[in-house]
Write a protein that holds these residues in place. Structure first.
Motif, PDB file in Angstrom:
ATOM      1  N   ARG A 160      -0.696  -1.163   4.774  1.00 21.76           N
ATOM      2  CA  ARG A 160       0.127  -0.531   5.804  1.00 21.76           C
ATOM      3  C   ARG A 160       1.582  -1.012   5.841  1.00 21.76           C
ATOM      4  O   ARG A 160       2.196  -1.103   6.893  1.00 21.76           O
ATOM      5  CB  ARG A 160      -0.531  -0.710   7.181  1.00 21.76           C
ATOM      6  CG  ARG A 160      -1.891  -0.004   7.247  1.00 21.76           C
ATOM      7  CD  ARG A 160      -2.395   0.124   8.661  1.00 21.76           C
ATOM      8  NE  ARG A 160      -2.848  -1.154   9.201  1.00 21.76           N
ATOM      9  CZ  ARG A 160      -2.454  -1.655  10.362  1.00 21.76           C
ATOM     10  NH1 ARG A 160      -1.587  -0.999  11.118  1.00 21.76           N
ATOM     11  NH2 ARG A 160      -2.918  -2.802  10.793  1.00 21.76           N
ATOM     12  N   GLN A 179       0.823  -1.214   0.000  1.00 22.25           N
ATOM     13  CA  GLN A 179       0.000   0.000   0.000  1.00 22.25           C
ATOM     14  C   GLN A 179       0.857   1.263   0.000  1.00 22.25           C
ATOM     15  O   GLN A 179       0.561   2.228  -0.682  1.00 22.25           O
ATOM     16  CB  GLN A 179      -0.897   0.006   1.245  1.00 22.25           C
ATOM     17  CG  GLN A 179      -1.814   1.221   1.320  1.00 22.25           C
ATOM     18  CD  GLN A 179      -2.550   1.326   2.653  1.00 22.25           C
ATOM     19  OE1 GLN A 179      -2.244   0.654   3.625  1.00 22.25           O
ATOM     20  NE2 GLN A 179      -3.550   2.177   2.686  1.00 22.25           N
ATOM     21  N   ASN A 180       1.969   1.235   0.761  1.00 21.64           N
ATOM     22  CA  ASN A 180       2.772   2.437   0.912  1.00 21.64           C
ATOM     23  C   ASN A 180       4.044   2.403   0.066  1.00 21.64           C
ATOM     24  O   ASN A 180       5.015   3.077   0.377  1.00 21.64           O
ATOM     25  CB  ASN A 180       3.121   2.627   2.388  1.00 21.64           C
ATOM     26  CG  ASN A 180       1.880   2.794   3.238  1.00 21.64           C
ATOM     27  OD1 ASN A 180       1.096   1.857   3.385  1.00 21.64           O
ATOM     28  ND2 ASN A 180       1.675   3.976   3.785  1.00 21.64           N
TER      29      ASN A 180
HETATM   30  C1  LIG Z   1       0.336   3.870   4.618  1.00 16.44           C
HETATM   31  O1  LIG Z   1      -0.535   4.690   3.889  1.00 16.44           O
HETATM   32  C2  LIG Z   1      -1.773   4.919   4.559  1.00 16.44           C
HETATM   33  C3  LIG Z   1      -2.707   5.629   3.610  1.00 16.44           C
HETATM   34  O2  LIG Z   1      -2.083   6.647   2.920  1.00 16.44           O
HETATM   35  C4  LIG Z   1      -1.479   5.727   5.825  1.00 16.44           C
HETATM   36  O3  LIG Z   1      -2.658   5.972   6.527  1.00 16.44           O
HETATM   37  C5  LIG Z   1      -0.526   4.914   6.705  1.00 16.44           C
HETATM   38  O4  LIG Z   1      -0.139   5.669   7.813  1.00 16.44           O
HETATM   39  C6  LIG Z   1       0.710   4.498   5.943  1.00 16.44           C
HETATM   40  N1  LIG Z   1       1.430   3.538   6.755  1.00 16.44           N
HETATM   41  C7  LIG Z   1       2.746   3.491   6.797  1.00 16.44           C
HETATM   42  C8  LIG Z   1       3.327   2.409   7.623  1.00 16.44           C
HETATM   43  O5  LIG Z   1       3.462   4.273   6.197  1.00 16.44           O
END
Ligand SMILES: *[C@@H]1O[C@H](CO)[C@@H](O)[C@H](O)[C@H]1NC(C)=O
Ligand SMILES: *[C@@H]1O[C@H](CO)[C@@H](O)[C@H](O)[C@H]1NC(C)=O
Length: 230
Positions: A194, A162-163
């Motif tokens: 995440r 996701q990130n």
């Molecule tokens: C990953 O991205 C989500 C949505 O943009 C965000 O809420 C979250 O904090 C990020 N998590 C990390 C581990 O970077």
């Protein structure tokens, strides 16, 4: 693959330039994924493979199934191999495994994901898994260059994050879309929530969520190999 052991080769490039030696670092060799015989048998490093490769080898050599892992090793690209020639240069290794009757799966991490995608365009291997790849394009999923089809043709699993800012989910979904339009090869795509680029191989081992995500990615990879490695 259950209890049936598999032969695992973790590929790395041998650094020839002395100036790069201090950069030599292989996540793969530091922390090799133990796909079989968990904790029972230590692997060994084999030098002098064709194409300037070295491999960390573990598992059962007599296994009819071999898994070749390529990680994001600094120095691979533009030191010994380019991202495209690396797969070409590994051909003798695949040929030798095939000659011994093995079917081959390739698992790539980060830049190794590009390596895996390149091998999936050949008859050298059976199946690939791309973990948070870098440099992979939709053209790799379906592409024609100078009238030649230049695209993956083996069952392919893509595990994104996701990130991930290098291969973000939108790009992974484009890969998925392209593969779904082809309707020719089995594919599976999953975005892990995440976590960031590298989550499956370089993670904080004391962070339970990071650890669990990496373990899950490994389980998905093994399932995919289990399905398509004969
Ligand atoms: C990953 O991205 C989500 C949505 O943009 C965000 O809420 C979250 O904090 C990020 N998590 C990390 C581990 O970077
Ligand atoms: C790793 O995870 C632990 C537990 O969540 C945390 O306390 C620590 O700060 C993390 N280390 C790094 C380098 O992020």
């Amino acid at each position: 693959m259950g209890s049936a052991a598999v032969l695992v080769l973790c590929l790395t490039a041998v650094h020839v330039a002395a100036a790069t030696v201090h950069h030599e670092h292989s996540q793969c060799i530091d922390n090799p994924p133990d796909l079989s015989l968990r904790g029972v048998e230590a692997g060994r490093v084999i030098d002098g493979l064709p194409g300037g490769y070295r491999a960390y080898v573990t598992g059962l050599y007599i296994s009819p199934r071999a898994v070749v892992l390529a990680s994001d090793i600094y120095g691979w690209v533009r030191v010994t191999h380019t991202e495209v020639t690396a797969a070409q240069d590994a051909k003798p290794i695949f040929a030798s495994l095939r000659k011994d009757g093995k079917s081959i799966g390739v698992g790539g991490y980060c830049w190794g994901g590009k390596f895996a995608a390149e091998t999936a365009k050949t008859e050298d291997i059976e199946v690939v898994v791309l973990n948070h790849p870098s440099l992979v394009t939709t053209g790799d999923m379906k592409g024609v260059v100078l009238l030649q089809h230049y695209e993956v043709k083996r069952p392919i699993e893509i595990l994104g994050a996701q990130n991930d800012t290098i291969t973000p989910p939108e790009l992974v979904h484009q890969f998925e879309q392209t593969l779904s339009e082809r309707m020719e090869i089995p594919y599976f795509v999953k975005i892990f929530p995440r976590v960031s680029h590298g989550f499956a191989c370089r993670y904080n081992t004391t962070d339970p969520f990071a650890f669990k995500s990496a373990e899950k990615a490994l389980a998905y990879m093994l399932d995919w190999f289990h399905k398509y490695l004969k």
